[in-house]
Write a protein that holds these residues in place. Structure first.
Motif, PDB file in Angstrom:
ATOM      1  N   GLY A  97       0.810  -1.202  -0.015  1.00 29.49           N
ATOM      2  CA  GLY A  97      -0.114   0.006  -0.060  1.00 29.49           C
ATOM      3  C   GLY A  97       0.772   1.276   0.037  1.00 29.49           C
ATOM      4  O   GLY A  97       0.415   2.135  -0.790  1.00 29.49           O
ATOM      5  N   VAL A 110      -5.667  10.427  -4.485  1.00 24.99           N
ATOM      6  CA  VAL A 110      -6.251   9.465  -3.401  1.00 24.99           C
ATOM      7  C   VAL A 110      -7.874   9.478  -3.447  1.00 24.99           C
ATOM      8  O   VAL A 110      -8.416   8.498  -3.151  1.00 24.99           O
ATOM      9  CB  VAL A 110      -5.405   9.486  -2.210  1.00 24.99           C
ATOM     10  N   SER A 114     -10.369   6.668  -3.995  1.00 30.38           N
ATOM     11  CA  SER A 114     -11.283   6.219  -2.859  1.00 30.38           C
ATOM     12  C   SER A 114     -12.682   6.156  -3.170  1.00 30.38           C
ATOM     13  O   SER A 114     -13.491   5.307  -2.923  1.00 30.38           O
ATOM     14  CB  SER A 114     -11.006   7.178  -1.719  1.00 30.38           C
ATOM     15  N   ILE A 117     -12.904   2.832  -6.169  1.00 28.80           N
ATOM     16  CA  ILE A 117     -12.937   1.532  -5.583  1.00 28.80           C
ATOM     17  C   ILE A 117     -14.355   0.855  -5.042  1.00 28.80           C
ATOM     18  O   ILE A 117     -14.615  -0.038  -4.913  1.00 28.80           O
ATOM     19  CB  ILE A 117     -11.750   1.234  -4.559  1.00 28.80           C
ATOM     20  N   PRO A 162      -6.822  -6.486  -0.547  1.00 28.58           N
ATOM     21  CA  PRO A 162      -7.293  -5.165  -0.812  1.00 28.58           C
ATOM     22  C   PRO A 162      -7.790  -4.144  -0.013  1.00 28.58           C
ATOM     23  O   PRO A 162      -7.523  -3.254   0.000  1.00 28.58           O
ATOM     24  CB  PRO A 162      -8.302  -5.226  -2.034  1.00 28.58           C
ATOM     25  N   ASP A 163      -8.587  -4.830   1.318  1.00 35.04           N
ATOM     26  CA  ASP A 163      -8.893  -4.037   2.215  1.00 35.04           C
ATOM     27  C   ASP A 163      -7.584  -3.427   2.980  1.00 35.04           C
ATOM     28  O   ASP A 163      -7.706  -2.488   3.406  1.00 35.04           O
ATOM     29  CB  ASP A 163      -9.971  -4.913   3.256  1.00 35.04           C
ATOM     30  N   PHE A 166      -5.513  -0.895   0.804  1.00 26.94           N
ATOM     31  CA  PHE A 166      -6.318   0.398   0.997  1.00 26.94           C
ATOM     32  C   PHE A 166      -6.275   1.013   2.271  1.00 26.94           C
ATOM     33  O   PHE A 166      -6.301   2.247   2.364  1.00 26.94           O
ATOM     34  CB  PHE A 166      -7.378   0.253   0.279  1.00 26.94           C
ATOM     35  N   LEU A 169      -2.969   2.229   2.266  1.00 29.55           N
ATOM     36  CA  LEU A 169      -2.715   3.505   1.586  1.00 29.55           C
ATOM     37  C   LEU A 169      -3.280   4.783   2.029  1.00 29.55           C
ATOM     38  O   LEU A 169      -2.782   5.932   1.949  1.00 29.55           O
ATOM     39  CB  LEU A 169      -3.408   3.188   0.017  1.00 29.55           C
ATOM     40  N   PHE A 170      -4.572   4.754   2.380  1.00 26.39           N
ATOM     41  CA  PHE A 170      -5.333   5.798   2.801  1.00 26.39           C
ATOM     42  C   PHE A 170      -4.696   6.439   4.219  1.00 26.39           C
ATOM     43  O   PHE A 170      -4.413   7.534   4.255  1.00 26.39           O
ATOM     44  CB  PHE A 170      -6.583   5.703   3.114  1.00 26.39           C
ATOM     45  N   LEU A 210     -14.565  -1.987   1.310  1.00 30.66           N
ATOM     46  CA  LEU A 210     -14.131  -0.800   0.843  1.00 30.66           C
ATOM     47  C   LEU A 210     -14.995   0.443   0.794  1.00 30.66           C
ATOM     48  O   LEU A 210     -14.602   1.594   1.081  1.00 30.66           O
ATOM     49  CB  LEU A 210     -13.300  -1.068  -0.527  1.00 30.66           C
ATOM     50  N   SER A 214     -13.619   3.750   2.483  1.00 35.83           N
ATOM     51  CA  SER A 214     -13.479   5.044   1.907  1.00 35.83           C
ATOM     52  C   SER A 214     -14.095   6.014   2.437  1.00 35.83           C
ATOM     53  O   SER A 214     -13.702   7.294   2.667  1.00 35.83           O
ATOM     54  CB  SER A 214     -14.120   4.673   0.265  1.00 35.83           C
TER      55      SER A 214
END
Length: 242
Positions: A97, A110, A114, A117, A162-163, A166, A169-170, A210, A214
């Motif tokens: 991430g 970003v 968000s 996705i 992926p959860d 991200f 990442l966030f 997600l 998000s």
């Protein structure tokens, strides 16, 4: 040193819990949900908070970290060391991430991701590849997810890779672009707990995580994101009207 000690201590506590979770007293359904949402998930994701400064490592180092941790995870899986593999997988996806974050030049990128996705995750979980894997090939989903053991049972709540990616990442974006890292972390952890509770309440095998993740990122930083958007518009007003 303090962060490193905290990481090692927390890892030790989590490892002990993972090792003995099946032998703990069985809880009622909603007590299990509460424990996972209020205790286990925050404890696990506290690891990401504690190592958050590592997002500053360059793409080269993060890329090698992802590759090395993925290789270690594969070996641990082959040796049936599932608990250790769960943690190295968690670390690998977190590093991925932050590696991915290096491609984002502005917080608006970003924000765009968000938003994009959300429908992708909903479609995948409801009728796409995620639904097929969960229902038809659960062993594959085990490899592509992180498990959070339920006390007193031979079962786990699971979040897809992926959860986790991200989430990292966030959170990394919040630190990099001067957003509210602490509230972002808390809101996103809460979003996972709410998603879990909704899945139990709706009695469904899986629910897209997600969308709420998000939403948590955006809501925790809404005014700062709007301010950044307005600032960029003022700096780049576009061509004058003819």
């Amino acid at each position: 040193m303090v962060r490193a000690a905290a990481v090692l201590g927390l890892l030790a506590v989590l490892a002990v819990y993972y090792a003995v979770s099946e032998r703990l007293p069985d809880l009622s359904l909603w007590a299990e949900v509460t424990f996972l949402a209020v205790v286990l998930l925050p404890a696990a994701f506290l690891l990401i908070w504690l190592v958050l400064p590592l997002w500053r490592e360059g793409a080269w180092r993060l890329g090698w970290a992802v590759a090395a941790l993925a290789a270690v995870t594969a070996v641990l899986e082959l040796l049936d060391l599932d608990v250790a593999a769960n943690f190295t997988k968690f670390a690998a996806v977190t590093a991925a991430g932050w590696w991915f974050l290096g491609f984002f030049e502005a917080v608006s990128w970003v924000l765009l991701v968000s938003l994009l996705i959300v429908p992708v995750d909903i479609l995948s979980v409801e009728r796409g590849p995620t639904k097929h894997i969960v229902e038809e090939q659960p062993q594959i989903f085990d490899l592509l997810s992180i498990g959070f053991p339920i006390p007193g049972e031979h079962a786990s709540a699971q979040l897809g890779l992926p959860d986790i990616l991200f989430f990292a990442l966030f959170l990394g974006a919040a630190a990099r672009f001067g957003l509210r890292a602490g509230p972002t972390w808390a809101a996103m952890v809460l979003s996972f707990g709410v998603t879990l509770a909704l899945a139990v309440w709706l009695d469904v095998g899986g629910l897209a995580a997600l969308p709420l993740l998000s939403a948590a990122f955006v809501l925790a930083n809404a005014d700062l994101l709007w301010r950044s958007f307005r600032s960029r518009r003022e700096e780049n007003p576009g061509p004058p009207p003819e």
